[in-house]
Design a protein around this motif. Structure first.
Motif, PDB file in Angstrom:
ATOM      1  N   VAL A 136       0.838  -1.208   0.000  1.00 35.94           N
ATOM      2  CA  VAL A 136       0.000   0.000   0.000  1.00 35.94           C
ATOM      3  C   VAL A 136       0.864   1.246   0.000  1.00 35.94           C
ATOM      4  O   VAL A 136       0.641   2.181  -0.784  1.00 35.94           O
ATOM      5  CB  VAL A 136      -0.947   0.000   1.214  1.00 35.94           C
ATOM      6  N   TYR A 137       1.876   1.279   0.865  1.00 40.77           N
ATOM      7  CA  TYR A 137       2.733   2.462   0.945  1.00 40.77           C
ATOM      8  C   TYR A 137       3.576   2.626  -0.312  1.00 40.77           C
ATOM      9  O   TYR A 137       3.776   3.745  -0.790  1.00 40.77           O
ATOM     10  CB  TYR A 137       3.653   2.373   2.165  1.00 40.77           C
ATOM     11  N   GLU A 138       4.066   1.507  -0.844  1.00 38.09           N
ATOM     12  CA  GLU A 138       4.983   1.567  -1.979  1.00 38.09           C
ATOM     13  C   GLU A 138       4.257   1.748  -3.310  1.00 38.09           C
ATOM     14  O   GLU A 138       4.631   2.626  -4.112  1.00 38.09           O
ATOM     15  CB  GLU A 138       5.820   0.286  -2.022  1.00 38.09           C
ATOM     16  N   ARG A 139       3.217   0.969  -3.564  1.00 41.13           N
ATOM     17  CA  ARG A 139       2.615   0.931  -4.895  1.00 41.13           C
ATOM     18  C   ARG A 139       1.304   1.687  -5.003  1.00 41.13           C
ATOM     19  O   ARG A 139       0.994   2.241  -6.064  1.00 41.13           O
ATOM     20  CB  ARG A 139       2.396  -0.528  -5.320  1.00 41.13           C
ATOM     21  N   ARG A 140       0.529   1.698  -3.925  1.00 39.19           N
ATOM     22  CA  ARG A 140      -0.774   2.356  -4.001  1.00 39.19           C
ATOM     23  C   ARG A 140      -0.660   3.849  -3.701  1.00 39.19           C
ATOM     24  O   ARG A 140      -1.126   4.689  -4.470  1.00 39.19           O
ATOM     25  CB  ARG A 140      -1.764   1.696  -3.034  1.00 39.19           C
ATOM     26  N   LEU A 141      -0.058   4.175  -2.568  1.00 42.02           N
ATOM     27  CA  LEU A 141       0.046   5.573  -2.154  1.00 42.02           C
ATOM     28  C   LEU A 141       1.345   6.232  -2.596  1.00 42.02           C
ATOM     29  O   LEU A 141       1.424   7.449  -2.664  1.00 42.02           O
ATOM     30  CB  LEU A 141      -0.084   5.685  -0.633  1.00 42.02           C
ATOM     31  N   ARG A 142       2.356   5.408  -2.864  1.00 42.19           N
ATOM     32  CA  ARG A 142       3.665   5.911  -3.265  1.00 42.19           C
ATOM     33  C   ARG A 142       4.192   6.925  -2.248  1.00 42.19           C
ATOM     34  O   ARG A 142       4.564   8.061  -2.579  1.00 42.19           O
ATOM     35  CB  ARG A 142       3.620   6.496  -4.681  1.00 42.19           C
ATOM     36  N   VAL A 143       4.225   6.479  -1.010  1.00 39.57           N
ATOM     37  CA  VAL A 143       4.759   7.291   0.085  1.00 39.57           C
ATOM     38  C   VAL A 143       6.266   7.444  -0.121  1.00 39.57           C
ATOM     39  O   VAL A 143       6.980   6.441  -0.242  1.00 39.57           O
ATOM     40  CB  VAL A 143       4.468   6.616   1.439  1.00 39.57           C
ATOM     41  N   PRO A 144       6.788   8.678  -0.185  1.00 39.42           N
ATOM     42  CA  PRO A 144       8.207   8.866  -0.500  1.00 39.42           C
ATOM     43  C   PRO A 144       9.176   8.170   0.450  1.00 39.42           C
ATOM     44  O   PRO A 144      10.200   7.633   0.018  1.00 39.42           O
ATOM     45  CB  PRO A 144       8.375  10.393  -0.440  1.00 39.42           C
ATOM     46  N   TYR A 145       8.860   8.181   1.745  1.00 39.87           N
ATOM     47  CA  TYR A 145       9.764   7.572   2.721  1.00 39.87           C
ATOM     48  C   TYR A 145       8.975   6.629   3.636  1.00 39.87           C
ATOM     49  O   TYR A 145       7.853   6.941   4.046  1.00 39.87           O
ATOM     50  CB  TYR A 145      10.450   8.637   3.583  1.00 39.87           C
ATOM     51  N   LEU A 178      16.591  14.203   5.864  1.00 41.56           N
ATOM     52  CA  LEU A 178      15.554  14.318   4.852  1.00 41.56           C
ATOM     53  C   LEU A 178      15.533  15.765   4.357  1.00 41.56           C
ATOM     54  O   LEU A 178      14.991  16.658   5.015  1.00 41.56           O
ATOM     55  CB  LEU A 178      14.184  13.927   5.411  1.00 41.56           C
ATOM     56  N   GLU A 179      16.145  15.981   3.221  1.00 41.97           N
ATOM     57  CA  GLU A 179      16.331  17.325   2.686  1.00 41.97           C
ATOM     58  C   GLU A 179      15.003  18.031   2.458  1.00 41.97           C
ATOM     59  O   GLU A 179      14.872  19.237   2.718  1.00 41.97           O
ATOM     60  CB  GLU A 179      17.109  17.260   1.365  1.00 41.97           C
ATOM     61  N   GLU A 180      14.009  17.303   1.975  1.00 43.08           N
ATOM     62  CA  GLU A 180      12.716  17.915   1.660  1.00 43.08           C
ATOM     63  C   GLU A 180      12.030  18.481   2.899  1.00 43.08           C
ATOM     64  O   GLU A 180      11.246  19.430   2.821  1.00 43.08           O
ATOM     65  CB  GLU A 180      11.790  16.890   1.006  1.00 43.08           C
ATOM     66  N   LEU A 181      12.314  17.891   4.033  1.00 43.80           N
ATOM     67  CA  LEU A 181      11.668  18.300   5.278  1.00 43.80           C
ATOM     68  C   LEU A 181      12.515  19.284   6.073  1.00 43.80           C
ATOM     69  O   LEU A 181      12.009  19.995   6.946  1.00 43.80           O
ATOM     70  CB  LEU A 181      11.360  17.066   6.123  1.00 43.80           C
ATOM     71  N   GLY A 182      13.812  19.322   5.767  1.00 44.81           N
ATOM     72  CA  GLY A 182      14.712  20.168   6.546  1.00 44.81           C
ATOM     73  C   GLY A 182      14.954  19.622   7.934  1.00 44.81           C
ATOM     74  O   GLY A 182      15.296  20.363   8.861  1.00 44.81           O
ATOM     75  N   LEU A 183      14.786  18.315   8.088  1.00 45.82           N
ATOM     76  CA  LEU A 183      14.980  17.643   9.372  1.00 45.82           C
ATOM     77  C   LEU A 183      15.662  16.300   9.132  1.00 45.82           C
ATOM     78  O   LEU A 183      15.573  15.727   8.035  1.00 45.82           O
ATOM     79  CB  LEU A 183      13.648  17.398  10.082  1.00 45.82           C
ATOM     80  N   GLY A 184      16.312  15.796  10.162  1.00 45.10           N
ATOM     81  CA  GLY A 184      16.872  14.463  10.115  1.00 45.10           C
ATOM     82  C   GLY A 184      16.171  13.574  11.120  1.00 45.10           C
ATOM     83  O   GLY A 184      15.631  14.052  12.128  1.00 45.10           O
ATOM     84  N   LEU A 185      16.169  12.272  10.849  1.00 46.08           N
ATOM     85  CA  LEU A 185      15.529  11.312  11.740  1.00 46.08           C
ATOM     86  C   LEU A 185      16.562  10.278  12.157  1.00 46.08           C
ATOM     87  O   LEU A 185      17.297   9.746  11.310  1.00 46.08           O
ATOM     88  CB  LEU A 185      14.351  10.631  11.036  1.00 46.08           C
ATOM     89  N   GLY A 186      16.624  10.011  13.453  1.00 44.46           N
ATOM     90  CA  GLY A 186      17.610   9.055  13.917  1.00 44.46           C
ATOM     91  C   GLY A 186      17.259   8.465  15.265  1.00 44.46           C
ATOM     92  O   GLY A 186      16.242   8.811  15.881  1.00 44.46           O
ATOM     93  N   VAL A 187      18.111   7.574  15.733  1.00 44.02           N
ATOM     94  CA  VAL A 187      17.911   6.895  17.017  1.00 44.02           C
ATOM     95  C   VAL A 187      18.616   7.702  18.105  1.00 44.02           C
ATOM     96  O   VAL A 187      19.809   7.979  18.017  1.00 44.02           O
ATOM     97  CB  VAL A 187      18.458   5.459  16.981  1.00 44.02           C
ATOM     98  N   TRP A 188      17.857   8.072  19.106  1.00 45.87           N
ATOM     99  CA  TRP A 188      18.354   8.864  20.232  1.00 45.87           C
ATOM    100  C   TRP A 188      18.305   8.019  21.491  1.00 45.87           C
ATOM    101  O   TRP A 188      17.302   7.385  21.791  1.00 45.87           O
ATOM    102  CB  TRP A 188      17.480  10.116  20.392  1.00 45.87           C
ATOM    103  N   ASP A 189      19.392   8.024  22.226  1.00 42.91           N
ATOM    104  CA  ASP A 189      19.473   7.302  23.495  1.00 42.91           C
ATOM    105  C   ASP A 189      19.266   8.314  24.611  1.00 42.91           C
ATOM    106  O   ASP A 189      20.128   9.158  24.868  1.00 42.91           O
ATOM    107  CB  ASP A 189      20.844   6.627  23.639  1.00 42.91           C
ATOM    108  N   GLY A 190      18.097   8.266  25.248  1.00 38.34           N
ATOM    109  CA  GLY A 190      17.812   9.252  26.285  1.00 38.34           C
ATOM    110  C   GLY A 190      16.548   8.919  27.044  1.00 38.34           C
ATOM    111  O   GLY A 190      15.968   7.838  26.898  1.00 38.34           O
ATOM    112  N   GLU A 191      16.123   9.864  27.853  1.00 35.75           N
ATOM    113  CA  GLU A 191      14.950   9.674  28.707  1.00 35.75           C
ATOM    114  C   GLU A 191      13.779  10.499  28.186  1.00 35.75           C
ATOM    115  O   GLU A 191      13.907  11.706  27.986  1.00 35.75           O
ATOM    116  CB  GLU A 191      15.272  10.073  30.143  1.00 35.75           C
TER     117      GLU A 191
END
Length: 276
Positions: A136-145, A178-191
């Protein structure tokens, strides 16, 4: 892309379709809820103001106007250039692709025991069965990420739509910009919310994690306390300066008095100090 206008029969609205899965045991587990809230709280794009950046946690996503009862329920997703409700009565019951006209920009699924095959497109489905999430995400909606996070293995995978297929992206230290969003996404170790662990979190161009409301409040409190300490120090310095000035004035007055006594003695002896 579907031609929504070509259909003669009016499509259902979000008020006509269920907002909960039939037979669902209830709300998602605690981790899903906390992780979704953390993603939402830190998803502050410099390119898309809050009223044009719609985020959702565990919200039904109806994707096929030919089969309007079919939906998927992403653990978290963000859609860009989509209006956000300004009134309580306008809050969405679900997300209908034929009503919104905009697919999600990013979908995140959080792996749970037994969901890996569905989330990664490895499950086998019958011909008469609805497609799985990956399709669904890949072929139907073509969600970019499309992102998948396995907290049990501490593994974050991110896919980008290349042509007609998702391709895995290379993450550096569990992060991706993610250049289009102007934000990065990653794993954060914290509380987060008093719970220590590894979480998905957004970061800015400088690599700094987008601050949480609690962190901002703590920073403001620290700044106020620092300002109060500085003000108290300045008041102390002013008081000390006033005391020192008073002491100097007293010493000057004492010297002047002694000098005047000396002059008076000289004059008493018939000596004019001005002629000396």
């Amino acid at each position: 892309m579907y031609d929504f206008q070509a259909r003669q029969k009016p499509l259902p609205t979000m008020y006509d379709l269920p907002s909960e899965e039939v037979g669902d045991a209830g709300l998602p587990d605690e981790f899903h809820r906390f992780q979704g809230e953390l993603l939402t709280e830190t998803c502050r794009s410099p390119f898309y103001p809050g009223d044009r950046c719609f985020t959702a946690i565990d919200l039904n996503l109806y994707y096929d106007p030919r089969h309007p009862q079919r939906y998927k329920r992403p653990d978290w997703f963000v859609a860009l250039d989509v209006g956000v409700a300004q009134r309580q009565e306008a809050l969405r019951w679900s997300y209908l692709i034929w009503q919104e006209g905009v697919p999600p920009f990013l979908v995140v699924e959080l792996l749970s025991p037994g969901t890996e095959g569905e989330d990664l497109g490895r499950s086998v489905r019958g011909i008469d069965q609805p497609p799985g999430k990956w399709e669904v995400y890949e072929r139907r909606l073509r969600v970019p990420y499309y992102g998948v996070y396995d907290r049990y293995e501490n593994q974050f995978r991110l896919f980008r739509l290349q042509g007609m297929r998702y391709e895995a992206l290379v993450l550096v230290q569990g992060r991706y910009w993610l250049e289009e969003l102007g934000l990065g996404l990653g794993v954060w170790d914290g509380e987060y919310e008093g719970i220590q662990g590894r979480w998905l979190r957004w970061y800015d161009q400088a690599g700094h994690w987008i601050p949480l409301r609690a962190e901002l409040l703590a920073q403001e409190q620290q700044a106020r306390q620092a300002a109060q300490v500085q003000l108290a120090q300045e008041q102390h310095d002013r008081q000390l300066a006033q005391v020192q000035l008073a002491q100097e004035q007293e010493r000057a007055a004492a010297v002047a008095a002694q000098y005047q006594v000396l002059l008076d003695k000289l004059r008493a002896q018939g000596i004019n100090p001005d002629e000396l």
